[in-house]
Write a protein that holds these residues in place. Structure first.
Motif, short mmCIF file in Angstrom:
data_model
loop_
_atom_site.label_atom_id
_atom_site.label_comp_id
_atom_site.label_asym_id
_atom_site.label_seq_id
_atom_site.Cartn_x
_atom_site.Cartn_y
_atom_site.Cartn_z
N GLY A 203 0.82 -1.22 0.00
CA GLY A 203 0.00 0.00 0.00
C GLY A 203 0.84 1.26 0.00
N ALA A 204 0.43 2.20 -0.84
CA ALA A 204 1.06 3.52 -0.88
C ALA A 204 0.04 4.49 -1.48
N VAL A 205 0.06 5.72 -1.01
CA VAL A 205 -0.83 6.75 -1.57
C VAL A 205 0.01 7.51 -2.60
N THR A 206 -0.35 7.37 -3.89
CA THR A 206 0.58 7.82 -4.93
C THR A 206 0.00 8.84 -5.91
N SER B 242 -2.08 7.77 -8.09
CA SER B 242 -2.80 6.76 -8.90
C SER B 242 -2.82 5.50 -8.04
N THR B 243 -3.41 5.66 -6.89
CA THR B 243 -3.32 4.64 -5.84
C THR B 243 -3.92 3.30 -6.27
N ASP C 232 -1.63 1.54 -8.78
CA ASP C 232 -0.39 1.09 -8.14
C ASP C 232 -0.64 -0.06 -7.18
N THR C 233 -1.79 -0.04 -6.52
CA THR C 233 -2.11 -1.15 -5.61
C THR C 233 -2.31 -2.43 -6.41
N GLU D 299 -9.75 2.98 -2.44
CA GLU D 299 -8.82 2.99 -3.59
C GLU D 299 -7.89 1.77 -3.51
N PHE D 300 -7.50 1.39 -2.29
CA PHE D 300 -6.68 0.17 -2.12
C PHE D 300 -7.50 -1.06 -2.54
#
Ligand code: SR1
Length: 343
Positions: free
Chosen positions: A191-194, A196-197, A200-201, A224-225
């Protein structure tokens, strides 16, 4: 004398009940009230719906809503705070962000007589009401649902990240539930808030599934995850192997949860539309001098895939009809405000 006082107070109560509550002096010309909304995060359907809710409340009250979204850039968030403070808006709603860099800016705004309300930001100052979705409860409800559904034994891919107040609170309760049910194994944390979450997840989830073929559950602390994890599972045709548990609920989430064979089985959340509306009401109430409680906790609800299917729910409107507890928050509705909105 006493009798007259009693009659007068009864008359006042009756007038208030009929919507004739006295309009505060500062609300006589609502167009002049300027509320700034300073957001750290804007991506995803939760934040779109939250903003739509805030705008709808501002429109109904006839106040002006100004908005700035920093897209994860703390320097931009600080600049927005400085700009709105310089413009002497009446109130600022600070939405997410880090307490350390924001606290001095909040203090500057308060020192200039600007009211401050936060959403998902913990602020150690009694003058600043904090709105949240009762994130400790969210974390507990969704972690417990997973634990009970799996009878206490699951290999979980956990999707979360530190540094965001709601995500940290939800994480605390996942730690508690893991302690209570030692058969829950967290086989991977991604998990990361990017910005474009979800996409990317999805990539991270693909890698996690390869590394941990034993995994059978996903716990995602933001929708979003969850979207990213669900897309990876569907793409890999592993729907039957996984059950996904998440936080938040929006139209897009409902669409994904109700797809045939969707692995997304449960979520806990509030209606972001109603949270956005509450933020604007709290800010306006502060501006006109109402007492607003320090903690404004919107009550979350559990929404399962089976409930959505059974009730033929296809949208948030359908869901709020079937589960009215998800509707308009009862918090911060002084009588004069109710009357102003009815007009
Ligand atoms: C990056 S923080 C995302 C969370 O903020 C709000 O509390 C929403 O519920 C979302 O899950």
């Amino acid at each position: 004398m006493v009798k007259r006082l009693v009659v007068l107070s009864l008359a006042f109560v009756a007038l208030a009940a009929m919507g004739f509550a006295q309009v505060p002096e500062k609300f006589k010309d609502p167009k002049k009230i300027r509320i700034a909304l300073v957001r750290e995060v804007g991506e995803g359907s939760f934040f779109e719906r939250y903003l739509a809710g805030a705008q709808s409340m501002a429109d109904e009250l006839g106040v002006t809503l100004l908005e700035a979204t920093a897209r994860g850039d703390m320097a931009k968030m600080i600049t927005a705070m400085e700009n709105f403070t310089r413009q002497r808006v009446d109130a600022i709603i600070v939405d997410h962000g880090r307490p350390d860099p924001l606290m001095p800016k909040i203090q500057e705004a308060l020192a200039r007589g600007i009211k401050v309300v936060t959403f998902d930001l913990v602020v150690d100052d009694d003058r600043v009401p904090e709105i949240e979705q009762d994130d400790l409860l969210i974390g507990y409800m969704i972690s417990k649902k997973l634990a009970i559904d799996f009878a206490g034994r699951a290999n979980v891919i956990y999707v979360n990240v530190g540094g965001f107040a709601p995500l940290d609170k939800r994480d605390k309760m996942w730690q508690v539930v893991k302690w209570r049910f030692p058969g829950l194994k967290e086989v991977a944390k991604i998990g990361a808030v990017t910005g474009s979450t979800a996409a990317d997840t999805q990539t991270r989830m693909e890698a996690a599934m390869k590394e941990h073929p034993e995994a059978n559950a996903v716990l995602a602390m933001w929708d979003e995850f969850a979207k990213g994890a669900v897309r990876a599972i569907v793409q890999a045709k592993k729907n039957a192997q996984f059950r996904v548990y998440s936080v938040d609920i929006t139209n897009e989430d409902i669409q994904m949860m109700t797809q045939p064979e969707s692995p997304w089985v449960a979520t806990v959340g509030t209606d972001p539309y109603s949270v956005g509306r509450l933020a604007v009401r709290a800010a306006v109430a502060k501006v006109v001098g109402e007492r607003v409680p320090k903690y404004l906790l919107v009550e979350p609800q559990l929404v399962t895939r089976s409930f959505l299917l059974k009730n033929h729910i296809q949208s948030m409107d359908d869901l709020v009809r079937a589960l009215p507890a998800l509707g308009e928050s009862p918090l911060v509705w002084p009588d004069w405000m109710k009357a102003a909105v009815k007009k």
